[in-house]
Scaffold this motif. Sequence first.
Motif, short mmCIF file in Angstrom:
data_model
loop_
_atom_site.label_atom_id
_atom_site.label_comp_id
_atom_site.label_asym_id
_atom_site.label_seq_id
_atom_site.Cartn_x
_atom_site.Cartn_y
_atom_site.Cartn_z
N ASP A 557 -49.76 52.42 -116.25
CA ASP A 557 -50.55 52.36 -115.02
C ASP A 557 -50.07 51.15 -114.22
OD1 ASP A 557 -52.47 51.97 -113.04
OD2 ASP A 557 -54.03 52.88 -114.26
N MET A 558 -49.42 51.42 -113.06
CA MET A 558 -48.86 50.34 -112.26
C MET A 558 -49.96 49.46 -111.67
SD MET A 558 -46.06 48.91 -111.32
CE MET A 558 -44.77 50.12 -111.55
N ASN A 559 -51.08 50.04 -111.30
CA ASN A 559 -52.19 49.23 -110.78
C ASN A 559 -52.64 48.20 -111.81
OD1 ASN A 559 -52.06 50.75 -108.49
ND2 ASN A 559 -53.86 51.99 -108.95
N GLN A 560 -52.77 48.63 -113.05
CA GLN A 560 -53.20 47.73 -114.11
C GLN A 560 -52.16 46.63 -114.35
OE1 GLN A 560 -54.19 49.75 -117.73
NE2 GLN A 560 -54.38 47.88 -118.92
N LEU A 561 -50.86 47.01 -114.30
CA LEU A 561 -49.79 46.03 -114.51
C LEU A 561 -49.81 44.98 -113.41
CD1 LEU A 561 -47.38 45.21 -116.24
CD2 LEU A 561 -45.94 46.66 -114.81
N VAL A 562 -50.02 45.39 -112.15
CA VAL A 562 -50.09 44.43 -111.05
C VAL A 562 -51.26 43.46 -111.25
CG1 VAL A 562 -50.50 44.20 -108.57
CG2 VAL A 562 -48.95 45.97 -109.41
N SER A 563 -52.39 43.99 -111.66
CA SER A 563 -53.57 43.14 -111.89
C SER A 563 -53.30 42.12 -112.98
CB SER A 563 -54.77 44.01 -112.25
OG SER A 563 -55.08 44.91 -111.21
N GLU A 564 -52.62 42.53 -114.05
CA GLU A 564 -52.30 41.60 -115.14
C GLU A 564 -51.39 40.48 -114.67
OE1 GLU A 564 -50.63 43.92 -118.24
OE2 GLU A 564 -52.50 44.96 -118.74
N VAL A 565 -50.38 40.82 -113.86
CA VAL A 565 -49.45 39.80 -113.37
C VAL A 565 -50.17 38.82 -112.45
CG1 VAL A 565 -47.37 39.41 -111.99
CG2 VAL A 565 -47.43 41.28 -113.65
N ILE A 566 -51.05 39.32 -111.59
CA ILE A 566 -51.80 38.44 -110.69
C ILE A 566 -52.69 37.50 -111.49
CG2 ILE A 566 -53.63 38.43 -108.95
CD1 ILE A 566 -52.38 40.94 -107.77
N LYS A 567 -53.27 37.98 -112.58
CA LYS A 567 -54.10 37.12 -113.43
C LYS A 567 -53.25 36.00 -114.05
CE LYS A 567 -57.31 39.06 -115.75
NZ LYS A 567 -58.07 39.85 -116.76
N VAL A 568 -52.00 36.32 -114.44
CA VAL A 568 -51.11 35.30 -115.01
C VAL A 568 -50.80 34.22 -113.97
CG1 VAL A 568 -48.77 34.92 -115.89
CG2 VAL A 568 -50.10 36.87 -116.69
N LEU A 569 -50.67 34.62 -112.70
CA LEU A 569 -50.31 33.68 -111.64
C LEU A 569 -51.53 33.11 -110.92
CD1 LEU A 569 -47.35 35.74 -110.09
CD2 LEU A 569 -47.20 33.84 -111.72
N ASN A 570 -52.71 33.28 -111.49
CA ASN A 570 -53.94 32.91 -110.80
C ASN A 570 -53.99 31.42 -110.46
OD1 ASN A 570 -56.57 33.66 -109.80
ND2 ASN A 570 -57.40 32.46 -111.51
N GLN A 571 -53.49 30.54 -111.35
CA GLN A 571 -53.53 29.10 -111.08
C GLN A 571 -52.69 28.74 -109.86
OE1 GLN A 571 -55.46 26.86 -112.50
NE2 GLN A 571 -56.37 28.48 -113.79
N GLN A 572 -51.49 29.34 -109.73
CA GLN A 572 -50.66 29.07 -108.56
C GLN A 572 -51.31 29.60 -107.28
OE1 GLN A 572 -46.50 30.12 -109.06
NE2 GLN A 572 -46.72 30.13 -111.29
N ILE A 573 -51.98 30.75 -107.39
CA ILE A 573 -52.66 31.32 -106.22
C ILE A 573 -53.81 30.42 -105.77
CG2 ILE A 573 -54.03 33.29 -105.43
CD1 ILE A 573 -52.35 35.04 -107.32
N LEU A 574 -54.59 29.94 -106.73
CA LEU A 574 -55.72 29.06 -106.39
C LEU A 574 -55.24 27.73 -105.83
CD1 LEU A 574 -58.06 29.72 -109.47
CD2 LEU A 574 -58.31 30.59 -107.14
N ALA A 575 -54.12 27.23 -106.36
CA ALA A 575 -53.61 25.93 -105.90
C ALA A 575 -53.27 25.97 -104.41
CB ALA A 575 -52.39 25.53 -106.72
#
Length: 704
Positions: A557-575
């Motif tokens: 499921d590509m939607n699920q894979l995108v969500s997982e990657v965004i969660k991994v990069l969450n600290q950089q996004i919040l910064a």
Amino acid sequence: MLKKMKNFSLQLKIMAIFLTMSILLTLTLGLMFYNNTAQNVKQNKENEIKTLAAETSNKIERFLFEREADIQVVAQSQILTMPQIDRETKRQYLANVINNYQTYDEMFVLDQLGQIVLSATFSGGNLPLESDELFKQNPDILGKILSGKPFISDVLSEEDQSQWFILFSEPLVDDRGQAVGAVVERMNFDAIDEIIANVKLGEVGYARLMPSDQNYGVSYELLECVNHLTVRVPIIKYETQFKQWMLFLSEPTEEAFALIYDIRIYFGLVFVITLIILFLVSNYLSGRITRPIRTLKSHMGELLETHKLNMALAYEGSSDEVKQLTHTFDFLLEELSFMVQKTMEKTGEAESVKSVKASLDAMIDHAVTGIVTIDGKGIITSVNPRIKEILKADHDDVLVGLSIGKEGHQRFDALFQILYESILVEKQLVDVSCLIKNPEVELVVSTLIQKDIYQTPLGVTVLLQSAEERERFEHSVIRAKKLSELGELSAGVAHEIRNPLASIKGYTQMAIREVDKQSDAYHDLGIVLNEVDRLDRLVERFLSFASPNAPHYKSGDMNQLVSEVIKVLNQQILAKKIEVVLEFDSASSFEYDVDQMKQVLLNLLINAIQASEVGGTIKVQTLLYEDEGRFSLLITNDGDIIDDDLIERIFTPFFTTRKGGSGLGLAICARIIENHHGTIELISSKDTGTTFAISLPTKKGLLL
């Protein structure tokens, strides 16, 4: 006597029937065998000459690629631009390059005024420093060489055309980044001539390299009053070249298809021998068939004369003859049944035809090219689903039922006009441009005219493509080819780097154990080990680009894979206080390599985060096109716009605009998408921002 003649006439009739059936059967099977064999021989010969042409053109292109790489290496060397190196040493450097490769007649350095300041030839001599006959003959070349960009000339020749050559040039830049001139190599055609000379096409076939604007491929042509089998293959054309050169291979058809002529003679000989054998066999068999009939008739006459109707019609051997006759008919029926079965297997049974038709219909429905069918009256009978997207129409059947011969269709008048004119003159269109409006769409149109056995047109199949999408696809194919070729070269280079790195690391580890931990040498050797490890990691990434693993397909499921990657990069996004907008399609499951696509998403989202301003926005969209068998993924950021010249190089290995970046991330992404048989594009504009657009097939890497 008359009775014997009648019996003999019956035998002749049986012989005639038997011979006729046997000859027809022999001719049918023989002609089928001959036609299939001749077709296979012809196809094999065409494939052979196409393969030979492709291999030869690849050798020539690899040779030119190596020469392009040579001039780049020479231009990047500091020897030619460092003022502290004397002139003779620089000249000797050029001479060593020429002598090592033995491919160049001369190499020389131009200053910014176009004067030759340094030169060397294969013979070890110097060129005149004031001017050169080359620039007198080709005055426009000097300006292109000094334009500050790499330049590859068309194929040039001396005035007497005694020697052909190509110029490769690269700009020279000093240590301050200032352009100080250009270095030029003059490549002779000896090695290319040797490649072409090694092409063997029978006794009189030949290969040539010549400029041509004709279509490439296999054809049959009349050359010097002799029919020839020819093939044209284009040689790579660089951006700075004007002429398209093609490799031309030609062989007389009489020589190329000599095996067919031998088969024809053999077939004729076998047919004559078979005819003689059939005549003898038919004569014998007809006698065997008529003899028991005559005997039976005589016996029946005797029974009728004696009125012994209740007696069995029995005589010695009568039962055997009847059985043989019955068995003969049974055998013929079995043979006919066998022939019919084989014929049906050859031509296809009704159910197979239906299956093939269903497969073709499915293929047309999922084709990425728009397909329109028109009957003999000019009425559009069908369109495939792709038409809706290409024409930007509201519904699929917008064209069905329209007549191309009538005006007043507004939006499609321009398209219908060229189709109508081509049908009138029975001329097939090949990649003809057409513009329709409201909304405006530029199309590329090709047609296939169907005719019956009397060459009467029955209808037309029209192939429609968006000019914009076709251009993007061609650019993607060219980029994929360049990345593949660069990957092959890179793999060898990376392995060659890794071997000495291992030796350096080993000796350094031995040395560090021998020195005092408090000494400067121990500290310096530690730095060396760290740098070796850093280089080893860089080589590892380089190998990931050069030799990526084959995709391991499984449903994900590509939607699920995108969500997982965004969660991994969450600290950089919040910064950076970035807002992530997700626009997911409800259906996003298909088959792909999950690990490799996760690597692609990480690289692209990290790039998007780094390119975005504080408080910016990143949008991720997923779209599943079931009818077309493809999945689309869009990652957009509102950062700075990327210039067109940088877009062309963005997927090139080691190219990066970020300080400290390796330049391999996007190159690896491109290789992974390529191995999935998909495409990746970068689109950057003020209105929409910067978007990475990925298109992937949904059927185990096969685009329907």
